[in-house]
Design an enzyme around this catalytic site. Structure first.
Site, PDB file in Angstrom:
ATOM      1  CG  ASP A  48      -0.251  -0.061   2.535  1.00 37.07           C
ATOM      2  OD1 ASP A  48       0.875  -0.588   2.590  1.00 37.07           O
ATOM      3  OD2 ASP A  48      -0.816   0.410   3.538  1.00 37.07           O
ATOM      4  NE  ARG A  93      -0.001   3.874   6.572  1.00 39.51           N
ATOM      5  CZ  ARG A  93      -0.962   4.439   5.858  1.00 39.51           C
ATOM      6  NH1 ARG A  93      -1.028   5.746   5.728  1.00 39.51           N
ATOM      7  NH2 ARG A  93      -1.880   3.686   5.281  1.00 39.51           N
ATOM      8  CD  GLU A 122      -1.210   0.164   6.705  1.00 43.38           C
ATOM      9  OE1 GLU A 122      -1.226   1.359   7.003  1.00 43.38           O
ATOM     10  OE2 GLU A 122      -2.245  -0.513   6.556  1.00 43.38           O
ATOM     11  CG  ASP A 141      -4.455  -0.735  -1.294  1.00 46.79           C
ATOM     12  OD1 ASP A 141      -5.375  -1.290  -0.674  1.00 46.79           O
ATOM     13  OD2 ASP A 141      -3.839   0.244  -0.834  1.00 46.79           O
ATOM     14  CD1 TRP A 164      -8.245  -4.514   0.971  1.00 50.59           C
ATOM     15  CD2 TRP A 164     -10.239  -3.649   0.396  1.00 50.59           C
ATOM     16  NE1 TRP A 164      -8.152  -3.138   1.013  1.00 50.59           N
ATOM     17  CE2 TRP A 164      -9.350  -2.583   0.658  1.00 50.59           C
ATOM     18  CE3 TRP A 164     -11.518  -3.329  -0.008  1.00 50.59           C
ATOM     19  CZ2 TRP A 164      -9.728  -1.249   0.566  1.00 50.59           C
ATOM     20  CZ3 TRP A 164     -11.905  -1.993  -0.108  1.00 50.59           C
ATOM     21  CH2 TRP A 164     -11.014  -0.980   0.181  1.00 50.59           C
ATOM     22  CD  GLU A 206      -3.418   6.312   3.142  1.00 48.77           C
ATOM     23  OE1 GLU A 206      -2.598   7.054   3.752  1.00 48.77           O
ATOM     24  OE2 GLU A 206      -3.846   5.260   3.618  1.00 48.77           O
ATOM     25  CG  HIS A 256      -1.628   4.598  -0.220  1.00 50.97           C
ATOM     26  ND1 HIS A 256      -0.723   4.667   0.806  1.00 50.97           N
ATOM     27  CD2 HIS A 256      -2.587   3.722   0.188  1.00 50.97           C
ATOM     28  CE1 HIS A 256      -1.130   3.871   1.785  1.00 50.97           C
ATOM     29  NE2 HIS A 256      -2.255   3.272   1.432  1.00 50.97           N
TER      30      HIS A 256
HETATM   31  C1  RAM Z   1      -4.964   1.185   4.933  1.00 50.99           C
HETATM   32  C2  RAM Z   1      -4.024   0.771   3.882  1.00 50.99           C
HETATM   33  C3  RAM Z   1      -4.630   0.326   2.587  1.00 50.99           C
HETATM   34  C4  RAM Z   1      -6.101   0.105   2.640  1.00 50.99           C
HETATM   35  C5  RAM Z   1      -6.569  -0.351   3.976  1.00 50.99           C
HETATM   36  C6  RAM Z   1      -8.055  -0.578   4.066  1.00 50.99           C
HETATM   37  O1  RAM Z   1      -4.344   1.123   6.167  1.00 50.99           O
HETATM   38  O2  RAM Z   1      -3.081   1.765   3.689  1.00 50.99           O
HETATM   39  O3  RAM Z   1      -4.323   1.173   1.523  1.00 50.99           O
HETATM   40  O4  RAM Z   1      -6.419  -0.855   1.673  1.00 50.99           O
HETATM   41  O5  RAM Z   1      -6.160   0.491   4.992  1.00 50.99           O
END
Ligand code: RAM
Length: 909
Positions: A491, A495, A497, A504, A554, A756, A777
Site C-alpha cells: 500500500d 509508514r 504498514e 489496493d 479486497w 493516499e 499510495h
Molecule cells: C490502509 C491501507 C490500505 C487500505 C486499507 C483498508 O491502512 O493503507 O491502503 O487498503 O487500509
C-alpha cells in the site's frame, strides 16, 4: 582482396536465402522472466516476440531447441528438446516438451520461426534458464545462525534491535571449474558474499512469503567469482527482514525470532567431479558493524567495528564463534519465482536547506523508495544521522508524523581516517526529503545520493500528451508504482504498514500491467494471497497474511488479479493454479449472502470524499463482478459446465441487485457516484436503467461543480464507466480539474507521487489525518488504465494482445497523445495529433497480431492511410462505421492514418 569480397557477398546471399523470412524472433523469456535462474516447474513455458520491417507478417511455424550447454546449442544440438518444426502462430507461454529436466540443470535455448510465406528466419540469439533444486534431498546444508543475548522480550511493545550476524566458511578449489551455483535461503533476509564481493544485485532475498507455508531460495551462478587455484571464502550476513523485524503495525517477530541461513555451493568440475560447500557446524560467526537493521526502523552501522577481509580467504577468524545450528526447518523450499528487488537509479539532491542548527534538509526532487548513500570525512566515533520524510513542515523541517511508529532513521558512525562511503543493506524508506544531523564539516551536494529501488520488472509503457498536468500525473503514477512494487504490491513504502493490501492490488493491477511487465511479480503475489485464504474460503485483506478479516473488493483480488494476468499475458496456468481457491471464494460469497445480496461489511469505498457508499451495494456488485470473471476463466480453461453455472449466477445476482437497490427512476441505493460507477462498469444494468444511472452519475458530478467523490473502489472504474456510458466529456472534465478534490490538485501543490487521500494536504487544513496520510499510495493512480485505453487508445481484444484495439478518444483540449506498450507480443504504439482540423494517427501493430483501429471522424470518406484512400492500403480492411468512428482491421506493421473532421470531445462544464 577482390575474390575475398566476392566470397563475402556470396556468403551473405547464401545466408539470406537460407533465412529469408520477413520475421525475426527476439526477446526470449522463460516463465515471464529473462534468463531466470532456479525454475522449479516441471514444464517451464517459453515465449518470444516476432518482429518485422514489413506489413502484414505472421508466424506460421516455430522450432525450439533446448540444449544442456551453450556449446551444444551453438551446434544446433537440442539434446534436451528439439520441438521440430511446429506449424503454429503461438509465441507465448509454450510449455517445454523435452526430456525431464533434472535438478539444477542448465538449459540453453533458441528458436527459429517461419513466416506466412513459409520462409525460415535465422536462429534467435541464445537465452537460458536453469532449474532449481527440485528435491528435498538435493539440499545438503543445515540452518545456521548466531543467536544474541537480546532475545525478544515478552512485552511485545518494547522494540529490540539486534546486530546482524556474519557467517563465513573457507574452502579450497584446485582444478578447473565448469560451473558453480550458489543456492541460498534464510529465515530473515540475507546478503551473500564470495571472495570479498557481493553475490548478485538482489536485495532482501529470499523475499517475503507466509514462512509457515513456503520459503523461497535464491539461485546465483558464481562460476566467475571462484578462485580456481586455492582458497575461497563464502559468507552471508543476516537481518530480521519481514521474518523477525517490524511488519505492519504488528511489531517484531511475527514469524519467528531466530535468524537462520541455509546455503550450498554446488561446484561442478571440468573433469566431471562435484563438490558441495554447504552450511554446517564448521562455519563460524560473529557480530559486526551492523548494530541494528530493520525495514521500518532503519539501520545503524558502526564502521569502527568493521572486520576487513572477513569475506576473503585468509582472514583471521580466531575470535569468531561456532554457529548455532537448527537441523530441520519444516517448510517447503521453492525457487524464487518473481522479480527481485534491485537498484533502479540514483537520484542526486535538488536542493539543500538548513532549517535549524546542525540540520541539513535535502530535497531529492521526487518521492521514491530506497535509501541514501552517504559520503563523509570524520573522526572515529562521529555519528551522522539520516532521517527520511515525504513532506516538509511549514518551517522547513521534515514532517514525520505520518510515518507513525516507523523510526525511518539510519545512523552511520565513522571510523575516521579519510573518506568513508556507506549505504544501508537491509532497510528502505519512502521519502522525498532527507534530514542529516551530526555531519562533520560542511555537507557538500554530492555527500548524499538517493538510491531508488524497485522490483526488477521491465518497463512496458510510455505515455505523453499535450497536457503538462497529465504528463506529471503519469510520472507520479509510475514513481508510486515503483515505490510500492517491492517484493509484493504494497500500500505504501514509508509508514509502519507497507503491506500487500489486496484491495489496493486489484484496483491497480491493470494499470500496473500497462506500466511494467508484472506477470511474474503478480503471479508470485497470488500465491501469497492463496496461502492466506481462510478455511471458509474468504480471501485475506493483506498477503502475505499477518492480519485477520475478509472485505469485499479486497478479497475479490483473489479473482480479479489472476483474471487480469490471464487477459494481459494470456496466462492460463494462473487460472488453473488458483481455480479451486477462486471457486471457494465464490462459494463463500454465496453462503455469506441473503438472496444473493451480500451484507454491508468491509472497508467500503475506502477514503471517498463527502460520500458514503452503502457497503451492501458495493459488496453485491463485487460478488457479481467476480462471478462474471469466473465464468470467463472457467471457459478459458475448458470447464464449460462451470462457465455456464457462473454465467447464470451472474444473471441471478444482477436481478437481485436491481430488485434490492435500483429504483424505477434509476436511482441506486445511496446514490453516490460509486454506486453508479460500479453498476455501470460491472454490467449490472440493462437499458433504460443504465442510461438513467449514467445521468445520475453525471448529475452528481455536476452538483459538485464537476468534482469526484469516489474512494479507492469507485475511482478505479469512474473514468471507464463514464466513457463507456457516453459521458467522455465528464471524464475529461475530472481529468483536467486542478481544484479540490482531483488528481490535478495534488500536482498543482507540488506532488511528485500519488497521495493516499484526496485531502492528504489542503491549504485550509494542512496535512490530513496523520494516522493515515501516505503520499505514496497507488490506488488513485489506477486512472492510468484509462489514460492508456482511452486517451492513448491501446487495449486488448483477445487475451495476450493477439487481437488489439486501437481506439483513441481525442478531447479534453488535448492536441496530441503518444502511447506505447510493450505487450507480450511486441510493441504497440498509438500516436495521434490534431492540427488545423486534421487528425493524424500513427499506429504500430506487432507482427503476428491484428488490430481493430478506430479512426474518430465524422467524415469517413476523407480517411487516408499513407496518403492513399485507406480502403486501398495494404494490411487495411474496412469493417464498419460505429459511433463517430470508422473501424478498420489492421494486419501487423506501421500505419499513418489521416482524416478530416475529427470527432473531438470537449470537457463538460
Ligand atoms: C490502509 C491501507 C490500505 C487500505 C486499507 C483498508 O491502512 O493503507 O491502503 O487498503 O487500509
Amino acid at each position: 582482396m577482390k575474390t575475398r569480397g566476392c566470397m563475402r557477398v556470396l556468403l551473405v546471399m547464401v545466408l539470406a536465402a537460407a533465412c529469408s523470412a520477413a520475421i525475426r524472433p527476439e526477446r526470449l523469456r522463460c516463465e515471464h522472466l529473462e534468463n531466470p535462474s532456479g525454475i522449479d516447474v516441471a514444464q517451464p513455458r517459453l515465449s518470444w516476440i516476432v518482429t518485422s520491417d514489413e506489413r502484414a507478417q505472421k508466424q506460421s511455424g516455430y522450432r525450439i531447441l533446448v540444449a544442456s550447454s551453450a556449446e551444444k546449442l551453438k551446434k544446433n544440438q537440442g539434446d534436451l528438446w528439439d520441438s521440430g518444426r511446429v506449424p503454429s502462430d503461438q509465441t507465448v507461454l509454450i510449455p517445454y516438451g523435452g526430456k525431464p529436466l533434472a535438478s539444477a540443470a542448465p538449459c540453453w535455448w533458441k528458436v527459429k520461426v517461419w513466416d506466412g510465406a513459409g520462409d525460415a528466419s535465422a536462429w534467435s540469439a541464445p537465452a537460458r534458464w536453469s532449474m532449481g533444486l527440485l528435491h528435498d534431498g538435493d539440499w545438503k546444508g543445515a540452518w545456521i545462525g548466531l543467536d544474541h543475548e537480546l532475545d525478544k522480550p515478552k512485552d511485545t511493545d518494547t522494540k529490540v534491535y539486534r546486530p546482524s550476524p556474519y557467517l563465513r566458511k573457507e574452502f579450497t578449489v584446485d582444478k578447473p571449474v565448469r560451473r558453480a551455483v550458489l543456492y541460498a535461503t534464510a529465515l530473515g533476509i540475507h546478503e551473500l558474499r564470495l571472495n570479498g564481493r557481493r553475490v548478485g544485485d538482489d536485495y532482501f532475498m529470499p523475499g517475503w512469503t507466509d514462512y509457515k507455508k513456503r520459503l523461497y531460495y535464491q539461485t546465483c551462478d558464481v562460476t566467475d567469482m571462484l578462485n580456481t587455484k586455492g582458497r575461497n571464502a563464502l559468507g552471508a550476513i543476516l537481518s530480521d527482514g519481514w521474518y523477525a523485524g517490524n511488519i505492519s503495525i504488528l511489531g517484531q517477530g511475527f514469524y519467528g525470532w531466530h535468524l537462520r541461513f541455509r546455503g550450498q555451493l554446488n561446484i561442478e568440475y571440468a573433469d566431471g567431479s562435484h563438490q558441495v560447500v554447504a552450511t554446517d557446524p564448521s562455519w563460524t560467526a560473529a557480530f559486526g558493524p551492523i548494530l541494528e537493521s530493520d525495514m521500518q526502523a532503519g539501520e545503524t552501522y558502526d564502521a569502527r567495528l568493521e572486520m576487513p577481509g572477513w569475506d576473503r580467504p585468509g582472514f583471521d577468524a580466531a575470535q569468531w564463534r561456532p554457529v548455532a545450528v537448527t537441523e530441520k526447518v519444516d517448510v517447503p523450499l521453492q525457487a524464487y519465482p518473481s522479480a527481485t528487488t534491485r537498484i533502479f537509479k540514483e537520484i542526486p539532491p535538488k536542493s539543500i536547506t538548513t532549517p535549524a542548527a546542525d540540520t541539513y534538509v535535502l530535497d531529492m526532487g521526487t518521492n521514491f523508495a530506497g535509501w541514501a548513500r552517504l559520503k563523509v570525512r570524520g573522526n572515529a566515533g562521529d555519528k551522522v544521522r539520516l532521517r527520511f520524510a515525504e513532506r516538509l513542515n511549514p518551517d522547513g523541517t521534515i514532517y514525520t508524523e505520518n510515518l507513525r511508529s516507523a523510526r525511518a532513521t539510519d545512523t552511520y558512525i565513522c571510523k575516521g581516517g579519510g573518506l568513508e562511503e556507506w549505504q544501508p543493506q537491509f532497510t528502505f524508506h519512502g521519502f522525498q526529503y532527507v534530514e542529516v544531523t551530526g555531519y562533520p564539516g560542511r555537507l557538500e551536494p554530492d555527500a548524499v545520493i538517493g538510491v531508488e529501488i524497485t522490483a526488477a520488472v521491465d518497463v512496458a509503457g510510455s505515455f505523453a500528451c499535450s497536457s503538462e498536468q497529465a504528463n506529471a500525473l503519469y510520472r507520479n503514477i509510475c514513481q508510486t508504482q515503483r515505490a510500492n512494487f517491492i517484493e509484493i504490491p504494497t500500500d505504501c513504502p514509508q509508514r509502519d504498514e507497507r503491506m500487500g493490501w489486496t484491495g489496493d492490488a486489484q484496483i491497480y493491477v491493470r494499470t500496473a500491467t500497462y506500466n511494467a511487465d508484472v506477470a511474474a511479480f503478480i503471479a508470485k503475489y497470488m500465491v501469497d494471497v492463496e496461502d492466506g485464504q481462510y478455511p471458509d474460503g474468504g480471501f485475506p485483506c493483506m498477503a502475505p497474511r499477518p492480519h485477520d478479516g475478509v472485505s469485499p473488493a479486497w478479497a475479490d483480488a483473489g479473482v480479479i488479479c489472476p483474471w487480469t494476468i490471464y487477459r494481459v499475458y494470456g496466462d492460463r496456468r494462473i487460472i488453473e493454479r488458483h481455480y479451486d481457491a477462486m471457486t471457494r471464494w465464490l462459494d463463500y460469497c454465496r453462503t455469506h449472502s441473503k438472496d444473493l445480496i451480500r451484507p454491508a461489511d468491509g472497508f467500503g469505498d475506502w477514503l471517498s470524499i463527502n460520500a458514503d457508499t452503502p457497503k451492501d451495494v458495493l459488496s453485491t456488485a463485487y460478488f457479481a463482478r467476480s462471478t462474471s470473471l469466473m465464468a470467463e476463466m472457467a471457459a478459458a480453461v475448458g470447464k464449460t459446465a462451470d462457465a455456464e453455472k457462473y454465467r447464470r449466477q451472474f444473471a441471478d445476482i444482477k436481478q437481485a441487485f436491481n430488485k434490492a437497490f435500483v429504483a424505477p427512476d434509476g436511482r441506486i441505493k445511496g446514490s453516490t457516484q460509486t454506486v453508479y460507477v460500479l453498476a455501470l462498469a460491472f454490467d449490472l444494468l440493462d437499458e433504460p436503467a443504465a442510461q438513467k444511472a449514467a445521468d445520475h452519475l453525471a448529475a452528481d458530478i455536476r452538483s459538485r461543480d464537476g468534482h469526484l467523490s469516489t474512494g479507492f473502489v469507485g475511482t478505479k472504474d469512474l473514468m471507464p464507466a463514464l466513457t463507456g456510458s457516453g459521458r467522455l466529456d465528464v471524464a475529461y472534465r475530472l481529468f483536467n480539474n486542478d481544484t479540490f478534490p482531483s488528481w490535478g490538485f495534488s500536482i498543482r501543490h507540488g506532488a511528485t507521487s500519488i497521495w493516499e487521500r484526496w485531502n492528504g494536504w489542503t491549504p485550509d487544513e494542512g496535512f490530513g489525518d496523520p494516522k493515515m496520510n501516505s503520499f505514496a499510495h497507488y490506488s488513485f493512480g489506477a486512472v492510468a488504465e484509462w489514460m492508456f485505453k482511452t486517451i492513448g487508445g491501446i487495449d486488448l481484444l483477445d487475451p495476450g494482445y493477439k487481437r488489439i484495439a486501437i481506439r483513441p478518444a481525442p478531447g479534453g483540449g488535448l492536441d496530441w497523445a503518444n502511447a506505447a506498450y510493450d505487450s507480450i507480443r511486441g510493441r504497440i504504439a498509438s500516436n495521434w495529433k490534431i492540427n488545423e482540423g486534421t487528425l493524424t494517427m500513427d499506429v504500430h501493430i506487432p507482427a503476428n497480431t491484428t488490430a481493430e483501429v478506430y479512426v474518430p471522424t465524422s467524415a469517413p470518406d476523407t480517411i487516408k492511410e499513407s496518403n492513399r484512400p485507406a480502403r486501398q492500403a495494404k494490411g487495411v480492411t474496412f469493417l464498419r462505421n460505429e459511433k463517430g468512428a470508422a473501424v478498420f482491421e489492421l494486419a501487423s506493421g506501421d500505419y499513418r492514418f489521416t482524416a478530416d473532421d475529427p470527432v473531438i470531445v470537449e470537457s463538460a462544464r
